[in-house]
Design a protein around this motif. Structure first.
Motif, short mmCIF file in Angstrom:
data_model
loop_
_atom_site.label_atom_id
_atom_site.label_comp_id
_atom_site.label_asym_id
_atom_site.label_seq_id
_atom_site.Cartn_x
_atom_site.Cartn_y
_atom_site.Cartn_z
N UNK A 159 0.83 -1.20 0.00
CA UNK A 159 0.00 0.00 0.00
C UNK A 159 0.87 1.26 0.00
N UNK A 160 0.42 2.29 -0.69
CA UNK A 160 1.11 3.57 -0.73
C UNK A 160 0.23 4.60 -0.03
N UNK A 185 -8.71 -2.67 -5.25
CA UNK A 185 -9.21 -2.36 -3.91
C UNK A 185 -8.42 -3.03 -2.79
N UNK A 186 -7.94 -4.24 -3.03
CA UNK A 186 -7.33 -5.03 -1.96
C UNK A 186 -5.86 -5.29 -2.29
N UNK A 187 -4.95 -4.60 -1.60
CA UNK A 187 -3.52 -4.78 -1.84
C UNK A 187 -2.98 -5.91 -0.97
N UNK A 188 -3.84 -6.53 -0.17
CA UNK A 188 -3.42 -7.65 0.65
C UNK A 188 -3.98 -8.98 0.13
N UNK A 189 -4.84 -8.92 -0.87
CA UNK A 189 -5.45 -10.13 -1.41
C UNK A 189 -5.81 -9.94 -2.86
N UNK A 190 -6.83 -10.66 -3.32
CA UNK A 190 -7.21 -10.63 -4.73
C UNK A 190 -8.33 -9.63 -4.98
N UNK A 191 -8.24 -8.93 -6.11
CA UNK A 191 -9.31 -8.05 -6.58
C UNK A 191 -9.85 -8.63 -7.88
N UNK A 192 -11.16 -8.70 -8.02
CA UNK A 192 -11.77 -9.28 -9.21
C UNK A 192 -12.62 -8.24 -9.95
N UNK A 193 -12.57 -8.31 -11.27
CA UNK A 193 -13.33 -7.41 -12.12
C UNK A 193 -14.08 -8.23 -13.17
N UNK A 213 -2.12 6.23 -8.36
CA UNK A 213 -2.95 7.43 -8.50
C UNK A 213 -3.30 8.00 -7.14
N UNK A 214 -3.82 9.25 -7.12
CA UNK A 214 -4.30 9.81 -5.85
C UNK A 214 -5.43 8.94 -5.28
#
Length: 237
Positions: A159-160, A185-193, A213-214
């Motif tokens: 995460x930044x 959305x989730x930098x600790x797990x999986x994000x699905x689209x 990005x901001x």
């Protein structure tokens, strides 16, 4: 296997060596009792192994380790200093082995990306590896063209503060400029689209990007921060 788990993606991470020690041990135990996971890992290892033959090993100079051993055997100012040197040497050797293994894996992935010229295989799962230069992969992305579901999983990305990762797509028939697919959305797990609006053939040839990005996403509708890019390669035979 947990509901919604991407077995092929997990197998790819295991074969590429991107899991940490605890995760790798857990997957190694699971493959002993889960035939589907074991078969997926074996398939990935079989695909990567021939490509690693193209990587020429480079041996260290013959005099290097004898010189180090001789230096360690020489009297030191005190025992504690010698212990510190030995510990540093152990860490250095371990890091060298790990770096060599990682470089071989990444070389295999790059060779796959550059040499796969055949039509899409029966398997409709494709993957893309996002890494910055020769560093360890930052993200691993998979797309199931049949269901048109995209899964993105961080590997070493962190995460930044006050920033967010945003996913983009660009390609012929899709958009001549990067089009947002939303935030990671989730930098600790999986994000699905879900990608129902895109034709599978166009997705197969698209380029994906991840930018910083901001918070809340790009204010311009276009990438404004540093970005990584990747294209899809087949994940199965």
């Amino acid at each position: 296997m947990t509901e919604g788990e991407d077995i092929d993606l997990l197998a790819a991470e295991y074969a590429l060596g991107t899991l940490d020690a605890a995760e790798r041990a857990a997957v190694a135990a699971r493959r002993q009792r889960e035939p589907a996971l074991d078969a997926a890992i074996s398939a990935w290892e079989a695909r990567l192994a021939p490509m690693l033959d193209e990587v020429t090993p480079v041996a260290p100079p013959a005099r290097l380790f004898p010189a180090i051993d001789a230096a360690l055997d020489a009297p030191g100012p005190d025992g504690s200093e010698l212990d510190r040197v030995r510990r540093r040497l152990g860490r250095w050797r371990a890091a060298a082995v790990a770096s060599a293994a990682l470089a071989a894996c990444l070389a295999g992935v790059l060779l796959m990306r550059e040499t796969v010229l055949a039509p899409a295989p029966e398997s409709q799962t494709f993957v893309a590896v996002f890494h910055d230069g020769d560093t360890q992969p930052r993200f691993l992305l998979s797309v199931d063209l049949e269901s048109r579901e995209l899964t993105i999983r961080p590997v070493t990305a962190e995460p930044v503060e006050n920033r967010t990762y945003q996913l983009w797509i660009v390609g012929e028939g899709i958009s001549p400029v990067p089009r947002s697919l939303g935030l990671v959305e989730d930098v600790s797990g999986a994000t699905r689209k879900r990608l129902e609006q895109y034709d599978p053939a166009l997705l197969r040839r698209a380029t994906f990007g991840i930018s910083v990005e901001p918070a809340g996403g790009s204010p311009t509708g276009r990438p404004t921060g540093p970005a990584l890019h990747g294209t899809l390669i087949p994940a199965g035979d």
